[in-house]
Structure formats: C-alpha cells, structure tokens
Design a protein around this motif. Structure first.
Motif, PDB file in Angstrom:
ATOM      1  N   GLU A 209      -9.219  -5.902   6.289  1.00  0.00           N
ATOM      2  CA  GLU A 209      -9.720  -4.518   6.239  1.00  0.00           C
ATOM      3  C   GLU A 209      -8.840  -3.660   5.327  1.00  0.00           C
ATOM      4  O   GLU A 209      -9.328  -2.887   4.512  1.00  0.00           O
ATOM      5  CB  GLU A 209      -9.768  -3.931   7.652  1.00  0.00           C
ATOM      6  CG  GLU A 209     -10.348  -2.542   7.718  1.00  0.00           C
ATOM      7  CD  GLU A 209     -11.810  -2.484   7.302  1.00  0.00           C
ATOM      8  OE1 GLU A 209     -12.207  -1.432   6.752  1.00  0.00           O
ATOM      9  OE2 GLU A 209     -12.544  -3.453   7.525  1.00  0.00           O
ATOM     10  N   ARG A 210      -7.544  -3.821   5.447  1.00  0.00           N
ATOM     11  CA  ARG A 210      -6.618  -3.049   4.610  1.00  0.00           C
ATOM     12  C   ARG A 210      -6.702  -3.485   3.145  1.00  0.00           C
ATOM     13  O   ARG A 210      -6.647  -2.661   2.241  1.00  0.00           O
ATOM     14  CB  ARG A 210      -5.201  -3.195   5.127  1.00  0.00           C
ATOM     15  CG  ARG A 210      -4.238  -2.315   4.383  1.00  0.00           C
ATOM     16  CD  ARG A 210      -2.948  -2.156   5.101  1.00  0.00           C
ATOM     17  NE  ARG A 210      -2.653  -0.737   5.108  1.00  0.00           N
ATOM     18  CZ  ARG A 210      -1.757  -0.171   5.849  1.00  0.00           C
ATOM     19  NH1 ARG A 210      -1.085  -0.883   6.696  1.00  0.00           N
ATOM     20  NH2 ARG A 210      -1.513   1.108   5.763  1.00  0.00           N
TER      21      ARG A 210
ATOM     22  N   ARG B 294      -9.197  -4.463   1.519  1.00  0.00           N
ATOM     23  CA  ARG B 294     -10.417  -3.928   0.883  1.00  0.00           C
ATOM     24  C   ARG B 294     -10.168  -2.592   0.183  1.00  0.00           C
ATOM     25  O   ARG B 294     -10.930  -2.193  -0.684  1.00  0.00           O
ATOM     26  CB  ARG B 294     -11.532  -3.798   1.914  1.00  0.00           C
ATOM     27  CG  ARG B 294     -12.092  -5.135   2.330  1.00  0.00           C
ATOM     28  CD  ARG B 294     -13.287  -4.996   3.277  1.00  0.00           C
ATOM     29  NE  ARG B 294     -13.671  -6.303   3.758  1.00  0.00           N
ATOM     30  CZ  ARG B 294     -13.295  -6.832   4.931  1.00  0.00           C
ATOM     31  NH1 ARG B 294     -12.530  -6.137   5.758  1.00  0.00           N
ATOM     32  NH2 ARG B 294     -13.683  -8.036   5.290  1.00  0.00           N
ATOM     33  N   LYS B 295      -9.100  -1.909   0.535  1.00  0.00           N
ATOM     34  CA  LYS B 295      -8.759  -0.631  -0.090  1.00  0.00           C
ATOM     35  C   LYS B 295      -8.051  -0.812  -1.431  1.00  0.00           C
ATOM     36  O   LYS B 295      -7.970   0.127  -2.209  1.00  0.00           O
ATOM     37  CB  LYS B 295      -7.875   0.192   0.848  1.00  0.00           C
ATOM     38  CG  LYS B 295      -8.564   0.554   2.140  1.00  0.00           C
ATOM     39  CD  LYS B 295      -7.627   1.274   3.082  1.00  0.00           C
ATOM     40  CE  LYS B 295      -8.317   1.562   4.396  1.00  0.00           C
ATOM     41  NZ  LYS B 295      -7.415   2.189   5.362  1.00  0.00           N
TER      42      LYS B 295
ATOM     43  N   TRP C 184       0.834  -1.203   0.000  1.00  0.00           N
ATOM     44  CA  TRP C 184       0.000   0.000   0.000  1.00  0.00           C
ATOM     45  C   TRP C 184       0.872   1.259   0.000  1.00  0.00           C
ATOM     46  O   TRP C 184       0.627   2.202  -0.749  1.00  0.00           O
ATOM     47  CB  TRP C 184      -0.930   0.001   1.207  1.00  0.00           C
ATOM     48  CG  TRP C 184      -1.828   1.185   1.231  1.00  0.00           C
ATOM     49  CD1 TRP C 184      -1.683   2.322   1.963  1.00  0.00           C
ATOM     50  CD2 TRP C 184      -3.010   1.366   0.438  1.00  0.00           C
ATOM     51  NE1 TRP C 184      -2.696   3.199   1.689  1.00  0.00           N
ATOM     52  CE2 TRP C 184      -3.524   2.632   0.755  1.00  0.00           C
ATOM     53  CE3 TRP C 184      -3.663   0.580  -0.500  1.00  0.00           C
ATOM     54  CZ2 TRP C 184      -4.680   3.137   0.162  1.00  0.00           C
ATOM     55  CZ3 TRP C 184      -4.821   1.082  -1.087  1.00  0.00           C
ATOM     56  CH2 TRP C 184      -5.316   2.347  -0.755  1.00  0.00           C
TER      57      TRP C 184
ATOM     58  N   LYS D 170      -1.704  -1.379  -6.205  1.00  0.00           N
ATOM     59  CA  LYS D 170      -3.130  -1.578  -5.933  1.00  0.00           C
ATOM     60  C   LYS D 170      -3.686  -2.923  -6.393  1.00  0.00           C
ATOM     61  O   LYS D 170      -4.825  -3.244  -6.104  1.00  0.00           O
ATOM     62  CB  LYS D 170      -3.941  -0.462  -6.598  1.00  0.00           C
ATOM     63  CG  LYS D 170      -3.547   0.929  -6.157  1.00  0.00           C
ATOM     64  CD  LYS D 170      -3.821   1.155  -4.693  1.00  0.00           C
ATOM     65  CE  LYS D 170      -3.632   2.599  -4.317  1.00  0.00           C
ATOM     66  NZ  LYS D 170      -2.616   2.883  -3.406  1.00  0.00           N
TER      67      LYS D 170
END
Length: 155
Positions: free
Chosen positions: A119-120, A122-123, A80, A85
């Motif tokens: 959670e991370r 998902r970005k 990240w 991505k």
C-alpha cells in the motif's frame, strides 16, 4: 538466484541502482535471549553514497521471517520520509521478496505487514524488489545484528 552455500562472500557484491533511483537494503535479526528483534536499513544512490540509514530494536519476540518483513516495512517508510520516490527494495529474505513481487503466495505470519508495504509502495513513482545474497547485503546485515545493543532507534 543466490546460492549462499556455493558462493564466496567476495563473489557477490553490492551493485548500485540505475541513475535517479535509490537502493533500499534491509535486514532483520532475532535475539531469542532477550526476546526481541532488530532491523536495519541502508539507502544509497547510484554513486553508492549513503542517503539514509536506520537501526531499530523492537521489543517483540518475532521470528526471523517476521523481522525481515518489518525491516522492509521500515526501509520503505524511511525512503518515503527522505522524499525518495524511485526505489529498489533489496533483501536477502527470499520469502519476503517473493511475497512483495507475487502478492498472491505469502506466509500468513507476514501477510498484514506485506499488504501495508505494498500500500505504501503504491505512493512511490516507481519501485522494484530484488532478492539478493547476504554477501551483497552485508552493511544491513551487520547493522541488524548490532541493533541488539540499542536502547533507542538510531537514524
């Protein structure tokens, strides 16, 4: 499925991701003698070119599974931070990769770390998780063992 006992190290090699993706290889190691652990991340593109790498020692007496989960956590964070991505997370820790893929069955000792990783992730635009043999994860494995001798994080 990787059967380490029946495959020679030369039989399984690292393979590049598809074009436009980045492979994030991770590994963790425990150092019981000094009550800490180390993690390593190696990120490469479809041509096998190094995009980023990280070695880090944690002053925590984590078990092997927990160190592997921390390695994936650090790998996702590094990807990240590098602005990547579309990633494939690759680890030789089957319980960690299964926990990320299935998200329903995971050991309680890594639940919070796995939930944070998910959670991370998902970005990201797209992501995938692969279990791999140690022989195709050798760069991360060797570096994780060397983390024992670090005083600081090497990026």
């Amino acid at each position: 499925m990787c059967a380490e006992n029946t495959i020679t190290p030369e039989a399984v090699i690292w393979t590049p991701p598809k074009q436009g993706w980045y492979k994030v290889n991770t590994d963790g190691a425990t150092f019981d003698d000094i009550k800490c652990c180390g993690v390593e991340v190696v990120i490469r593109n479809e041509r096998g070119e190094l995009m980023g790498a990280l070695s880090k020692k944690f002053g925590l007496p984590l078990g092997g599974l927990e160190a592997e989960a921390k390695a994936v956590e650090e790998g996702v964070a590094l990807a990240w931070d590098l602005g990547l991505k579309d990633v494939i997370i690759e680890s030789d820790a089957l319980l960690v990769t299964n926990s990320l893929e299935k998200q329903s069955v995971m050991p309680s000792s890594i639940r919070k770390v796995v939930e944070g990783i998910l959670e991370r992730l998902r970005k990201f635009n797209t992501w995938d998780v692969n279990h791999t043999c140690r022989s195709s994860n050798i760069a991360a494995h060797i570096m994780a063992k060397q983390a024992k001798f670090l005083n600081v994080c090497n990026i």
